[in-house]
Structures are given as C-alpha cells and as structure tokens.
Write an enzyme that holds these catalytic residues in place. Structure first.
Site, PDB file in Angstrom:
ATOM      1  CG  ASP A  40      -1.768   1.243   1.584  1.00  0.00           C
ATOM      2  OD1 ASP A  40      -2.020   1.781   0.433  1.00  0.00           O
ATOM      3  OD2 ASP A  40      -2.142   1.292   2.548  1.00  0.00           O
ATOM      4  CG  ASP A 228      -3.719   4.949  -1.739  1.00  0.00           C
ATOM      5  OD1 ASP A 228      -2.859   3.658  -1.757  1.00  0.00           O
ATOM      6  OD2 ASP A 228      -4.562   5.016  -1.004  1.00  0.00           O
TER       7      ASP A 228
END
Length: 341
Positions: A40, A228
């Site tokens: 992530d 992201d």
C-alpha cells in the site's frame, strides 16, 4: 546479500464482486510465518494479525496470525499504536522481527501485531491478512522505518525505487507485479513522465488540471493528488467529485457512497484527462466506469475528510507507476495490458 532488483508477482481478487484488490505474500519470523498483504503506497506501517487478536474482534477470525513465541528472532517493543485506513481501524502492538519479501530478508523490522481489527478486515470480504505500507517514513505511526526503507538502508535493493504494474485481470491470478529496486520495461511503453513529490509524506504530487472532454476544466491552477495502490477507486473532495460526476449525469447514492449511471450512456461519455507535469493522462469511459451486470457506477467517489485527490487503482491500471525515493519523484508511463477492459 548483494543489492538486486526483485520482481514480485501480485495476485488480484474481486472485492464484493465489483472492485479489484491486489496483494502478495510475505513472511515474518524464524521459522517463517506466512501472510498475505496489500502493498500500500497510501500508508507506511506494516501490520499483520496477532494471536492476541481474539476471534471475538470483528476483523480477526480466519486470518493467518503472527505468534512471536514461535519466532527465535522476535524482539519485543510493547508500544501500542492505532492505525486508521479508509477501510477500517487497527490497534497493534509494535514488535521487531525479520520480514521476508520473496528472497529478501529484512532483519530487525518493526511492525504491528494487530490485537484489534475492525469488521472491514473480515476474511469473508478481504483476502489479505494485513498491509505493508510503502509511503514515506514521515507518515509512519510510532516512528517506525517502513519495510522498503529498511531494504534501502540495508543495501538489499539496487536503487531506492519501486514500481507497480496492476493488471486488469479479474481471475484471481497474475494480478500484477511489484518491482523492488527498479522498473520492468516489459510492462510499460514509451518514456516515463516524472513529477516531483510535493510533500514527502504520502506520494503526493501536483495535478495541473482535470479536463472533462474539451468542455470543462477543473483544478485550474493545480490541485494536490496522491498515488495510492491501496485504494480501489479514485477518491477526492466531495465538491470536486460532484463536479466530475455531474458531467456524466451520474446520481449519488449516499448509502453506497457511489455515483451510479445508466450503462447505456458509456459509449457517449467523454474522456477524463489528468494533466501531470503538463502531460495528458486520459482515462476512457470504460476505464472510469465499473459495470456489474446491469449496474454501472463511476470510479470517482467522494471523501468528506481529505483535501487530496487519491489516484487509486483505476488510474494505476492504465499507467505504470515508478516511486523514486532517491529523487523524490513519481514516474508514470502507459501500462501494457494483455487483457482488455
């Protein structure tokens, strides 16, 4: 170990039969205890469930759980931290152990043993055990050094760069690729367009503008965005997202927190063009509309809290992304997809 470029295959899986999630294997401890994690770029901590995470906690059952009593390389820390994500909350105790990503052994890594996970991490809807954050160390809760930065510090990777290819493959395998220490030219075409990181916290950069077809320009004068990999949609400030969706005639459903649209309109919709470093990065309607049978919704979803536009997986599937700590910059190039939307 000599520094190297490590290529790690990612897997993909449909989440709630609509959205893709990308993840891969790691292990922690000696002997290794296996986990599946979301790599992530929107966070900086590593956490996995602990044996101290009771099955009575909503997100704890049915996951792999770390047991530090079974690891000869475990070192206690004891600090309690709270991690907040767009998908839920985690309470964890910091510990230190060796973390293995493929053949890379990252010794003395501080990570979170999750003792509580909210229902959003329930195994019935989320195939992963935890998250491995890859944003800047300044974002890390508890002052820990993120795993990739530990790799750089220990000389395990060729360069302080990592890259993502996210496939459009929906079958649960060959979901993409994470390269540690460089990039993989087989997954992109042309040259990278580089943009400076505007604030070294998230992978934040400046969008010059957002153009809806040839008739509307938003973010004139620039607005701030982040790349992201851990977000399945493109999420942004409520007012900006509303203006984008208004151009499609999409209607907001507050219960689903999504904008829905008549599937028959897809063929007549304009491209959405993101201007980055004065270069056009378009998304076509087939790339920004998700369809599940006769139900269609846009990937542009509101967030009433963040002022940033979160450029999640729909953008990163179209554009191969390079995250360069050494030069504090992001690079984007057109991804080569074998499958088609």
């Amino acid at each position: 170990m000599d520094c190297e470029v490590m290529i790690l295959e990612l897997w993909s899986e449909l989440l709630s039969k609509i959205l893709l999630i990308y993840y891969g294997p790691i292990s922690i401890g000696t002997p290794p205890q296996p986990f599946l994690v979301d790599f992530d770029t929107g966070s900086s901590n590593l956490f996995v469930p602990s044996v101290m995470c009771p099955d009575t906690a909503p997100g704890c059952p049915h996951h792999h759980k770390y047991n530090h009593s079974r690891s000869s390389t475990y070192q206690p820390n004891g600090t309690t931290i709270r991690l907040t994500y767009g998908t839920g909350n985690v309470v964890a105790t910091l510990s230190k152990d060796v973390v293995r990503v493929d053949t890379l052994n990252v010794v003395g890594t501080t990570f979170g043993e999750a003792t509580y996970m909210s229902k959003d991490f329930a195994a019935s809807s989320v195939p992963i055990d935890g998250l491995l954050g890859m944003a800047y160390p300044s974002l890390a809760v508890g002052g820990v050094t993120p795993v990739f930065n530990m790799m750089v510090k220990e000389g395990l990777v060729a360069k302080p760069v990592f890259s993502f290819f996210l496939s459009v493959n929906f079958n649960g395998t060959k979901g993409g690729e994470l390269v540690l220490g460089g990039s993989d030219p087989s997954h992109y075409t042309g040259e990278f367009t580089y943009v400076p990181v505007s604030q070294p916290l998230y992978w934040q950069f400046t969008l010059n503008s957002i153009n809806i077809g040839s008739f509307l320009t938003l973010c004139q004068g620039g607005c701030q965005a982040i790349a992201d990999t851990g977000t399945s949609l493109i999420v942004g400030p409520t007012s900006l997202i509303a203006k984008i969706n208004d151009q499609f005639g999409a209607k907001y459903d507050p219960q689903q927190q999504l904008y829905f649209i008549d599937c028959d309109k897809i063929g007549s919709l304009p491209d959405v063009i993101f201007m980055i470093a004065n270069t056009q990065f378009p998304l076509s309607p087939k790339e920004y509309i998700e369809q599940n049978g006769s139900i269609c919704f846009t990937v542009f979803a509101p967030d009433g809290f963040s002022p940033l536009l979160i450029m999640g997986d729909p953008f990163l599937r179209r554009y191969y992304s390079e995250f360069d700590f050494g030069n504090n910059r992001l690079g984007f190039a057109t991804a080569v997809q074998k499958e088609k939307l």
